[in-house]
Design a protein around this motif. Structure first.
Motif, PDB file in Angstrom:
ATOM      1  N   ASP A  11       0.865  -1.173   0.000  1.00  0.00           N
ATOM      2  CA  ASP A  11       0.000   0.000   0.000  1.00  0.00           C
ATOM      3  C   ASP A  11       0.906   1.228   0.000  1.00  0.00           C
ATOM      4  OD1 ASP A  11      -1.587   2.216   0.776  1.00  0.00           O
ATOM      5  OD2 ASP A  11      -3.002   0.884   1.774  1.00  0.00           O
ATOM      6  N   LYS A  16      -3.674   2.475  -3.081  1.00  0.00           N
ATOM      7  CA  LYS A  16      -3.279   1.634  -4.211  1.00  0.00           C
ATOM      8  C   LYS A  16      -2.143   0.722  -3.770  1.00  0.00           C
ATOM      9  CE  LYS A  16      -4.250   5.363  -7.406  1.00  0.00           C
ATOM     10  NZ  LYS A  16      -3.637   6.446  -8.163  1.00  0.00           N
ATOM     11  N   GLN A  17      -2.045  -0.416  -4.438  1.00  0.00           N
ATOM     12  CA  GLN A  17      -0.903  -1.298  -4.251  1.00  0.00           C
ATOM     13  C   GLN A  17       0.115  -0.905  -5.313  1.00  0.00           C
ATOM     14  OE1 GLN A  17      -0.554  -4.079  -1.934  1.00  0.00           O
ATOM     15  NE2 GLN A  17      -2.189  -2.885  -0.997  1.00  0.00           N
ATOM     16  N   ARG A  18       1.280  -0.451  -4.881  1.00  0.00           N
ATOM     17  CA  ARG A  18       2.299   0.029  -5.805  1.00  0.00           C
ATOM     18  C   ARG A  18       3.538  -0.845  -5.660  1.00  0.00           C
ATOM     19  NH1 ARG A  18       2.713   4.680  -8.789  1.00  0.00           N
ATOM     20  NH2 ARG A  18       0.883   5.497  -7.728  1.00  0.00           N
ATOM     21  N   TYR A  29       1.345   0.254 -10.601  1.00  0.00           N
ATOM     22  CA  TYR A  29       0.443   0.058  -9.464  1.00  0.00           C
ATOM     23  C   TYR A  29      -0.791  -0.703  -9.908  1.00  0.00           C
ATOM     24  CZ  TYR A  29      -2.599   3.789 -11.217  1.00  0.00           C
ATOM     25  OH  TYR A  29      -3.451   4.538 -11.978  1.00  0.00           O
ATOM     26  N   ASP A  31      -5.007  -0.919  -8.544  1.00  0.00           N
ATOM     27  CA  ASP A  31      -6.000  -0.331  -7.649  1.00  0.00           C
ATOM     28  C   ASP A  31      -7.027  -1.418  -7.346  1.00  0.00           C
ATOM     29  OD1 ASP A  31      -7.875   1.117  -6.259  1.00  0.00           O
ATOM     30  OD2 ASP A  31      -7.854   2.817  -7.661  1.00  0.00           O
TER      31      ASP A  31
END
Length: 191
Positions: A11, A16-18, A29, A31
């Motif tokens: 996170d 978002k997961q980046r 990333y 989302d």
């Protein structure tokens, strides 16, 4: 010196997961709130600095608290772990304090301190600086203080050799733990 979290999806503070490449955020990333989850890129990652404080997978079979600058000693396991004398096995990994090894690469045993100190293969690990006890590294200079000749010890040998004493009254639990470690090692060795 602070170490960065391992590369992985985290996170980024915006929901978002980046992708964190181990040193900085990348443009990639996903989302998880979007109806279609797909890899995306943008021109501006949210931050050039280190990952935000939080619980992250430390790539050693557990989650560990990253305080925003460095890893702390706080860890979480899956809830399926077994432990004895400060050594924890949790699935594919075995841990001793901050140290971790893949369980498939270790073998566990119990023996008296006296027997261990008379075993050349055991003492060689101290010479090679691969031995660790509850107080940290065990060297040729400290081995006779670190190993109590009269006490039984649990030994986990792999790339590192971990040795920790335990009360003689706990010998049945120590032998069950050794059996668990060796059975787990055999199970994961060829997977």
């Amino acid at each position: 010196m602070a170490t960065q979290p391992a590369a992985g999806w985290y996170d980024d503070g915006s929901g978002k997961q980046r992708w964190w490449d181990g040193t900085h955020w990348t443009e990639q990333y996903i989302d998880l709130r979007a109806p279609d989850i797909e890899l995306r890129t943008d021109a501006g990652p949210p931050a050039a600095g280190p990952a935000l404080a939080g619980w992250y997978d430390d790539q050693r079979g557990r989650t560990r608290w990253w305080d925003g600058r460095r890893w702390t000693a706080d860890v979480r396991y899956s809830g399926q772990e077994q432990d004895f004398a400060g050594i924890v096995i949790d699935g594919r990994w075995i841990h001793f304090g901050d140290l971790s090894q893949p369980v498939a690469e270790v073998e566990a045993s119990v023996d008296s301190g006296d027997a261990l100190l008379r075993r050349p293969a055991f003492t060689t690990a101290a010479v090679e600086r691969r031995m660790f006890g509850p107080g940290g590294p065990v060297t040729p200079r400290t081995i006779n203080r670190a190993i109590n000749r009269m006490a039984p010890h649990l030994v986990v040998a792999g790339a590192q050799v971990w040795v920790t004493p335990y009360p003689a009254a706990h010998d049945p639990e120590a032998r069950r733990f050794v059996s668990w470690v060796n059975t787990s090692a055999e199970h994961y060795r060829y997977r």
